[in-house]
Design an enzyme around this catalytic site. Structure first.
Site, PDB file in Angstrom:
ATOM      1  N   CYS A   2       0.835  -1.201   0.000  1.00 38.11           N
ATOM      2  CA  CYS A   2       0.000   0.000   0.000  1.00 38.11           C
ATOM      3  C   CYS A   2       0.871   1.253   0.000  1.00 38.11           C
ATOM      4  O   CYS A   2       1.991   1.237   0.495  1.00 38.11           O
ATOM      5  CB  CYS A   2      -0.870   0.040   1.232  1.00 38.11           C
ATOM      6  SG  CYS A   2      -1.805  -1.444   1.527  1.00 38.11           S
ATOM      7  N   ARG A  27       5.201  -0.111  -5.992  1.00 33.49           N
ATOM      8  CA  ARG A  27       5.157  -0.923  -4.779  1.00 33.49           C
ATOM      9  C   ARG A  27       4.131  -2.047  -4.894  1.00 33.49           C
ATOM     10  O   ARG A  27       4.161  -2.985  -4.107  1.00 33.49           O
ATOM     11  CB  ARG A  27       4.794  -0.051  -3.578  1.00 33.49           C
ATOM     12  CG  ARG A  27       5.847   0.982  -3.242  1.00 33.49           C
ATOM     13  CD  ARG A  27       5.343   1.955  -2.224  1.00 33.49           C
ATOM     14  NE  ARG A  27       5.109   1.329  -0.942  1.00 33.49           N
ATOM     15  CZ  ARG A  27       5.939   1.381   0.084  1.00 33.49           C
ATOM     16  NH1 ARG A  27       7.068   2.041  -0.023  1.00 33.49           N
ATOM     17  NH2 ARG A  27       5.676   0.797   1.219  1.00 33.49           N
ATOM     18  N   TRP A  75      -3.104  -2.579  -1.355  1.00 32.94           N
ATOM     19  CA  TRP A  75      -2.810  -3.959  -1.750  1.00 32.94           C
ATOM     20  C   TRP A  75      -3.644  -4.830  -0.829  1.00 32.94           C
ATOM     21  O   TRP A  75      -3.417  -4.864   0.383  1.00 32.94           O
ATOM     22  CB  TRP A  75      -1.316  -4.231  -1.582  1.00 32.94           C
ATOM     23  CG  TRP A  75      -0.844  -5.537  -2.141  1.00 32.94           C
ATOM     24  CD1 TRP A  75      -0.508  -5.806  -3.434  1.00 32.94           C
ATOM     25  CD2 TRP A  75      -0.634  -6.752  -1.414  1.00 32.94           C
ATOM     26  NE1 TRP A  75      -0.107  -7.116  -3.562  1.00 32.94           N
ATOM     27  CE2 TRP A  75      -0.177  -7.723  -2.334  1.00 32.94           C
ATOM     28  CE3 TRP A  75      -0.789  -7.127  -0.089  1.00 32.94           C
ATOM     29  CZ2 TRP A  75       0.132  -9.021  -1.974  1.00 32.94           C
ATOM     30  CZ3 TRP A  75      -0.487  -8.431   0.270  1.00 32.94           C
ATOM     31  CH2 TRP A  75      -0.032  -9.367  -0.658  1.00 32.94           C
ATOM     32  N   ASN A 101      -1.862   1.652   5.921  1.00 34.76           N
ATOM     33  CA  ASN A 101      -0.990   0.584   5.419  1.00 34.76           C
ATOM     34  C   ASN A 101      -0.733  -0.350   6.581  1.00 34.76           C
ATOM     35  O   ASN A 101      -0.472   0.110   7.692  1.00 34.76           O
ATOM     36  CB  ASN A 101       0.374   1.135   4.976  1.00 34.76           C
ATOM     37  CG  ASN A 101       0.288   1.957   3.717  1.00 34.76           C
ATOM     38  OD1 ASN A 101      -0.785   2.115   3.158  1.00 34.76           O
ATOM     39  ND2 ASN A 101       1.425   2.484   3.282  1.00 34.76           N
ATOM     40  N   GLY A 102      -0.732  -1.654   6.324  1.00 38.20           N
ATOM     41  CA  GLY A 102      -0.452  -2.606   7.398  1.00 38.20           C
ATOM     42  C   GLY A 102      -1.675  -3.435   7.716  1.00 38.20           C
ATOM     43  O   GLY A 102      -2.611  -3.524   6.911  1.00 38.20           O
ATOM     44  N   GLU A 488      17.594 -17.913  -7.706  1.00 37.46           N
ATOM     45  CA  GLU A 488      17.193 -16.561  -8.100  1.00 37.46           C
ATOM     46  C   GLU A 488      16.675 -16.557  -9.544  1.00 37.46           C
ATOM     47  O   GLU A 488      15.695 -15.872  -9.860  1.00 37.46           O
ATOM     48  CB  GLU A 488      18.391 -15.604  -7.936  1.00 37.46           C
ATOM     49  CG  GLU A 488      18.234 -14.222  -8.535  1.00 37.46           C
ATOM     50  CD  GLU A 488      17.079 -13.406  -7.950  1.00 37.46           C
ATOM     51  OE1 GLU A 488      16.417 -13.871  -7.010  1.00 37.46           O
ATOM     52  OE2 GLU A 488      16.829 -12.310  -8.476  1.00 37.46           O
ATOM     53  N   LYS A 492      13.023 -15.226 -10.605  1.00 37.47           N
ATOM     54  CA  LYS A 492      12.813 -14.150 -11.593  1.00 37.47           C
ATOM     55  C   LYS A 492      11.844 -14.604 -12.662  1.00 37.47           C
ATOM     56  O   LYS A 492      10.941 -13.872 -13.033  1.00 37.47           O
ATOM     57  CB  LYS A 492      14.147 -13.774 -12.278  1.00 37.47           C
ATOM     58  CG  LYS A 492      15.078 -12.852 -11.557  1.00 37.47           C
ATOM     59  CD  LYS A 492      14.663 -11.432 -11.424  1.00 37.47           C
ATOM     60  CE  LYS A 492      13.838 -11.203 -10.201  1.00 37.47           C
ATOM     61  NZ  LYS A 492      14.504 -11.185  -8.909  1.00 37.47           N
ATOM     62  N   GLU A 495       8.190 -14.995 -11.273  1.00 33.94           N
ATOM     63  CA  GLU A 495       7.458 -13.821 -10.793  1.00 33.94           C
ATOM     64  C   GLU A 495       7.024 -12.869 -11.904  1.00 33.94           C
ATOM     65  O   GLU A 495       6.007 -12.200 -11.749  1.00 33.94           O
ATOM     66  CB  GLU A 495       8.201 -13.088  -9.660  1.00 33.94           C
ATOM     67  CG  GLU A 495       9.428 -12.323 -10.022  1.00 33.94           C
ATOM     68  CD  GLU A 495      10.025 -11.598  -8.804  1.00 33.94           C
ATOM     69  OE1 GLU A 495      11.213 -11.287  -8.862  1.00 33.94           O
ATOM     70  OE2 GLU A 495       9.304 -11.336  -7.833  1.00 33.94           O
ATOM     71  N   HIS A 511      17.589 -37.532  -6.355  1.00 32.93           N
ATOM     72  CA  HIS A 511      16.815 -37.934  -5.168  1.00 32.93           C
ATOM     73  C   HIS A 511      15.339 -37.598  -5.332  1.00 32.93           C
ATOM     74  O   HIS A 511      14.601 -37.595  -4.351  1.00 32.93           O
ATOM     75  CB  HIS A 511      17.412 -37.271  -3.921  1.00 32.93           C
ATOM     76  CG  HIS A 511      18.845 -37.645  -3.705  1.00 32.93           C
ATOM     77  ND1 HIS A 511      19.220 -38.867  -3.206  1.00 32.93           N
ATOM     78  CD2 HIS A 511      19.981 -36.982  -3.998  1.00 32.93           C
ATOM     79  CE1 HIS A 511      20.546 -38.935  -3.173  1.00 32.93           C
ATOM     80  NE2 HIS A 511      21.036 -37.801  -3.648  1.00 32.93           N
ATOM     81  N   LYS A 612       6.258  -4.502  -4.284  1.00 29.63           N
ATOM     82  CA  LYS A 612       7.689  -4.251  -4.212  1.00 29.63           C
ATOM     83  C   LYS A 612       8.198  -4.413  -2.788  1.00 29.63           C
ATOM     84  O   LYS A 612       9.246  -4.993  -2.552  1.00 29.63           O
ATOM     85  CB  LYS A 612       7.987  -2.830  -4.729  1.00 29.63           C
ATOM     86  CG  LYS A 612       9.461  -2.436  -4.686  1.00 29.63           C
ATOM     87  CD  LYS A 612      10.281  -3.278  -5.632  1.00 29.63           C
ATOM     88  CE  LYS A 612      11.770  -2.976  -5.574  1.00 29.63           C
ATOM     89  NZ  LYS A 612      12.554  -4.069  -6.199  1.00 29.63           N
TER      90      LYS A 612
END
Ligand code: M6R
Length: 617
Positions: A2, A27, A75, A101-102, A488, A492, A495, A511, A612
């Site tokens: 947010c 964000r 968000w 926010n939160g 990584e 990438k 996402e 395995h 973000k």
């Protein structure tokens, strides 16, 4: 996540708010809204689900003005991203408007204290508007009302509140979620991120937990929950607006990938102080250190805590610290750290890694360590962020603002920083001579040029991306320094392209995971020169024999076996140190993911469901 922008004292407040919200789009959010104090008899609230464009379209149908207002990008956590769940939220009379926010963890309990109230959203936020309204209707001044309500809230919040009957004033407060305030030229501002304010001022104050700030055009006063005057953390923002613009690139992610040579050079720059050591050599230093540096020489164990991409840099950090400092290192997902009983004492160093310095889980892990009296070293990018302020010592990556949700330059600069942290701890423990450090640093200064060389392969990598853009399943494999980069690379790809990708230690394939390989699978094999190279070549043959296409990442001078067994090959320059090779290996995987997502037509800079900065648990 947010975003918040508030302003009081400008006739063009709405423009300032909307431009600020645009700056915070990176964000991640899924609805947006504004409240404007148009006149003394009403607050105007306009809010829409979806992108900011939906809100601006709605605003263009209404004529809204005013010199005081608050904007928000949400968000969704509690309730879907609909118009009614978007912020601001008001009490039923429309007197109090709140953005948040939160997460208010005890919101249901608080709602139960208002048995007659009707709530028009599913959010955890709306109850705050009701509670503040109850206080002001009872005769409290707005700042006192907010302080009273804050005492009853559990959870994390940055709150921004307007009262129709207190014109010109915005009251803000925060706990475990970032919020900054600033005053310039007769205007007061607040925002969740400095990017929203940089156009107006570079001198800002970050609020500390449980501080309440009252903003009017005349200035800002900050108090604690008891109304006692306190100070926020004042700092100057030194990056400029250009750094946060696309500068001709199609996407922020591509721009940030191409900024890596400069960013890495900035991470490595000015790390040596003139000789103070017994051998007369220059010594490495941290950016900020609020404890006796000698304590680092007595460290006997290290935990590195981080999330997402930062966690993968931590895995390379472990290799560097164990190699140069000879201290055992455990890498831990930050979200798990405080829920077990990590053995921490004043000789345990906890390194908290975060691009933003605001990730809620990483912050919580660092706080847990500080509570146990373990020193905390923050490895962060954003100067003045909460983590940087609260840690005992800070090492900044100096990568500049990273806007794209998919982290790129923050990652490779973290890798470079970990090389220096490994050397620094080795120096503090007397395990490495100053001359050796100088020699390694001199060699590391070739890195930015080598990164440039890798970036020159962009067109060839784009071609490979187009070839593999329809692959349903991609497995990334690596060993030693190649493993974190494999992880990584998979993150990438998934996402931003939403393709199914996973990473495994190459030795683990037999395995279980090799059962997934079939005709049409792609295996990206990290096979840089080094002591695990031969083993990687065997693994490549194993997956190829089972129908996978193989894209290998190898090093100039050791590619004969890769050419023989892989379908495609990307060649990296030889790194000056094996521990520096992950920096080079990460770049083609960033470009590969980027071009696959472009080919598939996905939203590169703001991928679905992602934010973000993850400021909720
Ligand atoms: O700001 P941080 O480094 O603490 O963020 C951690 C993760 O949320 C972040 O790296 C995330 O995984 C990125 N989207 C990866 O590209």
């Amino acid at each position: 996540m947010c975003g918040i922008v508030g302003v009081t004292g400008r006739d063009d407040a709405l423009d300032v708010i909307l431009t600020g919200l645009q700056r915070l789009e990176y964000r991640g959010y899924d609805s947006a809204g504004v409240v404007m104090d148009e006149s003394s008899d009403r607050l105007r609230v306009v809010k829409r689900g979806g992108k900011l464009a939906n809100l601006t379209a709605a605003l263009s149908d209404e004529s809204i003005s005013g010199s005081v207002g608050i904007g928000h990008t949400r968000w969704a956590t509690h309730g879907a991203p609909t118009d009614s769940n978007a912020h601001p939220h008001t009490d039923p009379t429309g007197r109090i408007a709140v953005v948040h926010n939160g997460i208010i963890e005890n919101y249901e309990e608080l709602q139960a204290t208002l048995p007659d109230a009707t709530f028009s959203s599913e959010t955890d936020t709306e109850v705050v508007a009701h509670l503040v309204a109850r206080e002001v209707e009872g005769g409290a001044e707005l700042p006192d009302a907010v302080r009273t309500v804050l005492r009853s809230l559990d959870g994390a919040f940055a709150l921004c509140i307007q009262d129709r009957d207190t014109p010109g004033m915005i009251v803000v407060a925060k706990r475990e979620a970032p919020l900054i305030v600033a005053h310039a030229d007769g205007v007061s501002y607040c925002a969740s991120d400095v990017a929203a304010l940089i156009r107006h001022t570079r001198d800002v104050q970050a609020l500390m937990d449980d501080q309440v700030a009252v903003l009017t055009p005349d200035g800002i006063t900050i108090t604690d929950l008891n109304g006692v005057a306190v100070e926020g953390h004042a700092y100057h923002v030194d990056w400029d607006l250009d750094a946060a613009e696309k500068q001709g690139y199609e996407h922020f992610m591509l721009k940030e990938i191409h900024e890596q040579p400069t960013a890495i050079a900035d991470t490595l720059r000015d790390r040596l102080r003139p000789a103070t050591g017994p051998d007369g050599s220059p010594r490495l230093h941290l950016d900020e250190c609020r404890i006796d540096e000698g304590e680092f020489g007595r460290i006997d164990k290290v935990f590195i805590v981080a999330c997402g991409t930062s966690l993968y840099s931590a895995m390379v950090g472990k290799l560097a610290i164990e190699h140069w400092a000879g201290i055992p290192v455990e890498v831990e997902v930050a979200s798990e750290f405080r829920y077990r009983d990590p053995i921490l004492d004043p000789h345990t160093l906890v390194i908290a890694v975060s691009q933003s310095g605001e990730t809620s889980d990483t912050m919580a892990a660092a706080t847990h360590a500080l509570d146990q009296r373990a020193p905390v070293l923050a490895l962060v990018n954003v100067v003045g962020s909460t983590l940087a302020r609260e840690a005992d010592a800070v090492f900044y990556t100096h990568a500049g603002p990273e806007v794209a949700v998919a982290s790129t330059k923050a990652f490779t600069t973290q890798l470079a920083a970990f090389l220096l942290i490994g050397l620094y701890l080795g120096q503090q423990r007397g395990r490495i001579y100053g001359s050796e450090i100088t020699d390694i640093l001199n060699r590391l200064h070739h890195l930015p040029g080598q990164v440039e060389q890798v970036l020159e392969q962009d067109a060839a990598i784009a071609e490979l991306a187009r070839k593999y853009a329809s692959t349903h399943y991609t497995m990334f494999i690596g060993r030693h320094v190649g493993l974190p980069i494999a992880m990584e690379g998979a993150l990438k790809l998934k996402e931003i392209s939403y393709l199914h990708a996973e990473a495994f230690p190459a030795g683990e394939m037999k395995h279980g995971p090799i059962a997934l390989i079939e005709d049409g699978s792609l295996v990206v094999a990290l096979a840089p020169a080094g002591h695990t190279f031969a083993k990687m070549v065997s693994n490549i043959q194993e997956v190829r024999a089972r129908g996978a296409s193989v894209l290998a990442i190898g090093t100039d001078g050791s590619t004969a076996d890769l050419k023989a067994h892989a379908h495609d090959l990307i060649t990296l320059p030889e790194a000056s140190h094996e521990l520096a090779s992950p920096i080079l290996a990460a770049i083609p995987l960033q470009l590969f993911a980027y071009h696959v997502a472009v080919t598939r037509g996905e939203d590169i800079d703001q991928p679905r469901n992602l934010a973000k900065t993850v400021t909720v648990e």
